[in-house]
Enzyme design. Structure first.
Site, PDB file in Angstrom:
ATOM      1  N   ARG A 174      28.547  42.634  30.817  1.00  0.00           N
ATOM      2  CA  ARG A 174      29.309  43.671  31.630  1.00  0.00           C
ATOM      3  C   ARG A 174      30.634  44.277  30.846  1.00  0.00           C
ATOM      4  NH1 ARG A 174      30.619  39.967  35.980  1.00  0.00           N
ATOM      5  NH2 ARG A 174      28.746  38.945  36.682  1.00  0.00           N
ATOM      6  N   ARG A 178      32.847  50.276  23.299  1.00  0.00           N
ATOM      7  CA  ARG A 178      32.960  51.722  22.944  1.00  0.00           C
ATOM      8  C   ARG A 178      33.067  52.376  21.517  1.00  0.00           C
ATOM      9  NH1 ARG A 178      36.584  52.516  27.664  1.00  0.00           N
ATOM     10  NH2 ARG A 178      35.385  52.298  29.472  1.00  0.00           N
ATOM     11  N   ARG A 251      35.537  29.695  42.605  1.00  0.00           N
ATOM     12  CA  ARG A 251      36.628  29.344  41.689  1.00  0.00           C
ATOM     13  C   ARG A 251      37.749  30.239  42.446  1.00  0.00           C
ATOM     14  NH1 ARG A 251      37.800  26.609  37.719  1.00  0.00           N
ATOM     15  NH2 ARG A 251      38.823  27.438  35.938  1.00  0.00           N
ATOM     16  N   ARG A 282      46.630  35.924  32.866  1.00  0.00           N
ATOM     17  CA  ARG A 282      47.138  37.374  32.545  1.00  0.00           C
ATOM     18  C   ARG A 282      48.467  37.412  33.707  1.00  0.00           C
ATOM     19  NH1 ARG A 282      42.972  41.123  36.048  1.00  0.00           N
ATOM     20  NH2 ARG A 282      42.601  39.915  37.853  1.00  0.00           N
ATOM     21  N   GLU A 302      48.828  34.708  36.751  1.00  0.00           N
ATOM     22  CA  GLU A 302      47.421  34.315  37.479  1.00  0.00           C
ATOM     23  C   GLU A 302      47.024  32.888  36.660  1.00  0.00           C
ATOM     24  OE1 GLU A 302      45.067  37.678  38.515  1.00  0.00           O
ATOM     25  OE2 GLU A 302      43.375  36.544  37.970  1.00  0.00           O
ATOM     26  N   TYR A 350      30.228  38.659  44.359  1.00  0.00           N
ATOM     27  CA  TYR A 350      31.349  39.363  43.658  1.00  0.00           C
ATOM     28  C   TYR A 350      31.034  40.997  43.835  1.00  0.00           C
ATOM     29  CZ  TYR A 350      35.144  41.592  41.478  1.00  0.00           C
ATOM     30  OH  TYR A 350      36.408  42.317  41.248  1.00  0.00           O
ATOM     31  N   ASP A 352      32.678  44.516  43.936  1.00  0.00           N
ATOM     32  CA  ASP A 352      33.844  45.407  43.760  1.00  0.00           C
ATOM     33  C   ASP A 352      33.857  46.325  45.032  1.00  0.00           C
ATOM     34  OD1 ASP A 352      35.135  44.986  41.221  1.00  0.00           O
ATOM     35  OD2 ASP A 352      33.338  46.208  40.446  1.00  0.00           O
TER      36      ASP A 352
END
Ligand code: FAD
Length: 369
Positions: A174, A178, A251, A282, A302, A350, A352
């Site tokens: 995922r 680039r 989690r 993060r 986090e 999960y 979005d």
């Protein structure tokens, strides 16, 4: 005579419940929305600190390629032009994510896509990997061992509490790779943050609809079932069926939030900490989501956490065992005559936010128009 007080009891005021209730109400249906928390919005709820919208359930960036969804959310409240880009930090050095020409320059000193592609191909051949079988192999296959070791391995192992060799290749697949100087984290056509924060979006979706907070469905199941013709359930599906087939695993996360006297701590909204010594994954600096100019700043560290019964279930663990248990609950769910399951907890997926909005609109069109 209609015996029901409401057409829909919507359990959960997150994006799924709020979008469904909005659409159903527009179609003339009577909705009651309840939430076990004392605030509406589910995981997109924000708390104001120092006049900054703090994403207390984790950083949320709305991104989508679905024009209908983008137009819908913007018709509710306007979004800003925020474009997500993430930095990765390791041994006090900063790298660009997702992997792109900036990252390849930082690691290998190359300046053209041709050079970068050449290095990736050489590293791939040297690794001997042809069909990556786990996250580690997939990451080495995509960007080579040096970038994998520096930016992926320890970060991912902290995040999931497991060796990268035990995690599915799919997670690494995922990650965009680039060969352009594009630091935009998402490939989607549209992205942004609601102007004034997510509470604006939720507040407008739920405007004029009866909402009862601090109301846990399971504590009033019998009385609540009797007042609405149908139930839209966005809580945990295993809890709905009283854990008949066992408890699904998640989690979890722990957040440490700090207000700082400085007006700018890290210069961007998200920095990933990729070394194993740093216990958090993060740091979020919330004001940057809305180009804030407040005098102070608020940051959140986090920490990933093993989920236990009383912790927030953040990410479903979609491994074989849990997917098998979920399939059993799902089939019970399909047989429920007047309950419809939707959203990340009820579907154990999960999602979005754009998918949640899309799915709620689709369900409302099907059963509430
Ligand atoms: P929720 O937001 O979880 O809402 C469910 C609601 O139901 C909750 O308010 C809960 O209190 C309530 N509820 C549950 N059980 C009961 C009960 N028994 N009685 C009453 N109420 C109940 N998506 C993106 O698009 N971009 C991002 O950047 C992004 N970042 C994320 C970061 C993190 C850390 C996480 C965990 C998720 C992120 N997501 C992101 C996904 C996003 O959070 C979800 O798509 C979205 O919030 C799901 O909405 P929902 O309504 O399904 O669930």
């Amino acid at each position: 005579m209609n015996m029901w007080e409401y057409d829909f009891l919507v359990v959960g005021s997150g994006l799924f419940g709020a979008t469904f209730a909005y659409k159903a109400t527009k179609a003339g249906k009577r909705c009651l929305v309840i939430d076990r928390r004392d605030r509406a919005g589910g995981n997109v709820y924000c708390e104001s600190k120092e006049n900054i919208n703090v994403h207390i359930y984790g950083a949320h960036i709305f991104h989508t390629s679905n024009r209908m969804v983008w137009e819908f959310v913007n018709s509710i409240t306007p979004f800003n032009r925020y474009c997500h880009s993430v930095l990765a930090k390791r041994k006090n050095k900063i790298y660009n994510l997702p992997f792109n020409m900036n990252t390849f320059y930082q690691f290998w000193g190359v300046t053209t896509p041709k050079e970068a592609r050449g290095i990736v191909q050489k590293l791939r051949a040297a690794s001997g990997i042809t069909a990556p079988a786990n996250l580690e192999e997939q990451a080495v296959y995509s960007v080579g061992p040096e970038i994998y070791e520096a930016l992926i391995k320890d970060y991912t192992e902290k995040q999931w509490g497991r060796s990268a060799r035990e995690l599915p290749a799919e997670i690494a697949r995922r990650l965009p790779v680039r060969f352009s100087y594009d630091n935009n984290y998402f490939d989607d056509a549209y992205q942004g943050i609601p102007i004034g924060g997510y509470n604006n979006l939720i507040g407008k979706l739920l405007g004029g609809i009866e909402v009862r907070l601090s109301c846990n469905y399971f504590q009033r199941r019998d009385s609540l079932c009797g007042i609405a013709k149908n139930i839209i359930f966005t809580g945990r599906i295993d809890e709905y069926f009283e854990f008949k087939y066992g408890m699904l695993d998640y989690r979890s996360l722990r957040f440490e939030t700090e207000t700082m006297e400085d007006d700018n701590f890290q210069g961007c909204s998200v920095v990933n900490y990729c070394d194993p010594e740093t216990p958090f994954t993060r740091i979020i600096e919330h004001k940057h989501f809305e180009f804030g100019r407040q005098e102070k700043t608020v940051i959140t560290r986090e920490f990933p956490l093993k989920w236990e019964k009383d912790l927030e279930p953040y990410y479903p663990v979609n491994d074989e065992k849990n997917n098998r248990i979920f399939a059993q609950y799902e089939s019970l769910g399909r047989a429920e005559p007047r309950t419809f399951f939707g959203g990340r907890l009820a579907e154990y997926k999960y999602y979005d936010m754009d998918r949640v909005v899309e799915n709620a609109i689709t369900l409302a069109r099907k059963i509430a128009s």
